[in-house]
Design a protein around this motif. Structure first.
Motif, PDB file in Angstrom:
ATOM      1  N   ASP A  72       0.805  -1.219   0.000  1.00 34.78           N
ATOM      2  CA  ASP A  72       0.000   0.000   0.000  1.00 34.78           C
ATOM      3  C   ASP A  72       0.844   1.278   0.000  1.00 34.78           C
ATOM      4  OD1 ASP A  72      -2.535  -1.343   0.184  1.00 34.78           O
ATOM      5  OD2 ASP A  72      -2.164  -1.633   2.336  1.00 34.78           O
ATOM      6  N   CYS A  73       2.155   1.161   0.198  1.00 36.51           N
ATOM      7  CA  CYS A  73       2.997   2.345   0.406  1.00 36.51           C
ATOM      8  C   CYS A  73       2.904   3.365  -0.725  1.00 36.51           C
ATOM      9  CB  CYS A  73       4.447   1.943   0.655  1.00 36.51           C
ATOM     10  SG  CYS A  73       4.715   1.218   2.285  1.00 36.51           S
ATOM     11  N   ASP A  74       2.927   2.917  -1.973  1.00 34.89           N
ATOM     12  CA  ASP A  74       2.870   3.873  -3.085  1.00 34.89           C
ATOM     13  C   ASP A  74       1.557   4.652  -3.071  1.00 34.89           C
ATOM     14  OD1 ASP A  74       5.417   3.313  -4.144  1.00 34.89           O
ATOM     15  OD2 ASP A  74       4.638   1.675  -5.359  1.00 34.89           O
ATOM     16  N   ARG A  75       0.456   3.962  -2.895  1.00 32.20           N
ATOM     17  CA  ARG A  75      -0.856   4.637  -2.893  1.00 32.20           C
ATOM     18  C   ARG A  75      -0.998   5.549  -1.675  1.00 32.20           C
ATOM     19  NH1 ARG A  75      -4.677   7.527  -4.907  1.00 32.20           N
ATOM     20  NH2 ARG A  75      -6.764   6.994  -4.189  1.00 32.20           N
ATOM     21  N   VAL A  76      -0.540   5.096  -0.519  1.00 33.80           N
ATOM     22  CA  VAL A  76      -0.611   5.927   0.685  1.00 33.80           C
ATOM     23  C   VAL A  76       0.209   7.198   0.473  1.00 33.80           C
ATOM     24  CG1 VAL A  76       0.162   6.055   3.098  1.00 33.80           C
ATOM     25  CG2 VAL A  76      -1.205   4.104   2.315  1.00 33.80           C
ATOM     26  N   SER A  77       1.378   7.085  -0.119  1.00 35.39           N
ATOM     27  CA  SER A  77       2.202   8.270  -0.383  1.00 35.39           C
ATOM     28  C   SER A  77       1.531   9.206  -1.376  1.00 35.39           C
ATOM     29  CB  SER A  77       3.581   7.848  -0.881  1.00 35.39           C
ATOM     30  OG  SER A  77       4.304   7.271   0.180  1.00 35.39           O
ATOM     31  N   GLU A  78       0.879   8.648  -2.372  1.00 33.60           N
ATOM     32  CA  GLU A  78       0.138   9.488  -3.313  1.00 33.60           C
ATOM     33  C   GLU A  78      -0.966  10.258  -2.588  1.00 33.60           C
ATOM     34  OE1 GLU A  78      -2.653   9.052  -7.311  1.00 33.60           O
ATOM     35  OE2 GLU A  78      -1.775   7.264  -6.426  1.00 33.60           O
ATOM     36  N   ILE A  79      -1.694   9.577  -1.723  1.00 33.43           N
ATOM     37  CA  ILE A  79      -2.766  10.227  -0.963  1.00 33.43           C
ATOM     38  C   ILE A  79      -2.190  11.293  -0.039  1.00 33.43           C
ATOM     39  CG2 ILE A  79      -4.458   9.839   0.878  1.00 33.43           C
ATOM     40  CD1 ILE A  79      -5.004   7.085  -0.529  1.00 33.43           C
ATOM     41  N   ARG A  80      -1.089  10.985   0.640  1.00 32.57           N
ATOM     42  CA  ARG A  80      -0.488  11.935   1.571  1.00 32.57           C
ATOM     43  C   ARG A  80       0.002  13.182   0.851  1.00 32.57           C
ATOM     44  NH1 ARG A  80       4.405  13.356   3.124  1.00 32.57           N
ATOM     45  NH2 ARG A  80       4.654  14.242   5.194  1.00 32.57           N
ATOM     46  N   VAL A  81       0.759  13.009  -0.235  1.00 29.57           N
ATOM     47  CA  VAL A  81       1.299  14.159  -0.955  1.00 29.57           C
ATOM     48  C   VAL A  81       0.183  14.989  -1.580  1.00 29.57           C
ATOM     49  CG1 VAL A  81       2.672  14.832  -2.988  1.00 29.57           C
ATOM     50  CG2 VAL A  81       3.589  13.184  -1.319  1.00 29.57           C
ATOM     51  N   ARG A  82      -0.764  14.336  -2.247  1.00 26.79           N
ATOM     52  CA  ARG A  82      -1.882  15.080  -2.848  1.00 26.79           C
ATOM     53  C   ARG A  82      -2.731  15.740  -1.760  1.00 26.79           C
ATOM     54  NH1 ARG A  82       1.363  14.827  -6.207  1.00 26.79           N
ATOM     55  NH2 ARG A  82       1.391  13.304  -7.870  1.00 26.79           N
TER      56      ARG A  82
END
Length: 174
Positions: free
Chosen positions: A15-25
């Motif tokens: 999930d790390c890539d998607r979580v990072s996308e959500i966090r940055v956006r």
């Protein structure tokens, strides 16, 4: 037609890539006008994901990372663990982060994540969090969930600009 059920589950390494996308956006959406634009523009999903994978791999179980998903798509993320008071931890709990994909705000995902994270706190523990002082929508969200500002404030530096945060606390349930 009813919307598919929202599911809260423990975060996995995948999930790390998607979580990072959500966090940055999420930062770029929620903190526009509160944090210098060049700082927000430099945030990198790839760099955040790399840091997140490293932290996840060396985690010791004290931090609980949860994701909210619908139709196998991660829509939000929350992290909760012991409250950090300087270099020491206390008996209280801290909501370190909660972010929802900006395209899915206002649909109950944040509240479901908050409730699930709070449910992972030790019995009798207060739940504390830090929120940007100027982030009125987030402050209203936390206040509706029973949190109150307790008067503590601190700032972090973003490109030489102090960004003030206020601490919120919610008393233990019961």
């Amino acid at each position: 037609m009813d919307e598919p059920t929202l599911r809260i589950r423990p975060m996995t390494l995948a999930d790390c890539d998607r979580v990072s996308e959500i966090r940055v956006r999420g930062w770029q959406h929620a903190y526009r006008g509160l944090v210098p634009r060049p700082y927000l523009d430099r945030l990198s999903v790839a760099a955040d994901a790399e840091r997140r994978r490293e932290r996840f791999a060396r985690g010791n179980g004290t931090v609980v990372n949860l994701v909210a998903e619908r139709d196998d798509r991660v829509l939000g993320w929350a992290a909760v663990g012991p409250y950090r008071d300087g270099e020491a931890y206390t008996a209280d709990a801290e909501l370190y982060a909660i972010y929802v994909d900006p395209a899915h705000l206002g649909r109950g995902t944040g509240r479901a994540l908050l409730d699930a994270a709070a449910g992972r706190c030790p019995a009798g523990a207060r739940l504390l969090l830090w929120v940007l002082k100027g982030n009125a929508p987030a402050r209203r969200f936390y206040e509706r969930a029973g949190f109150r500002a307790d008067g503590a404030e601190e700032s972090f530096d973003a490109d030489g600009v102090p960004v003030p945060e206020v601490r919120y606390v919610r008393a233990p349930a019961g």
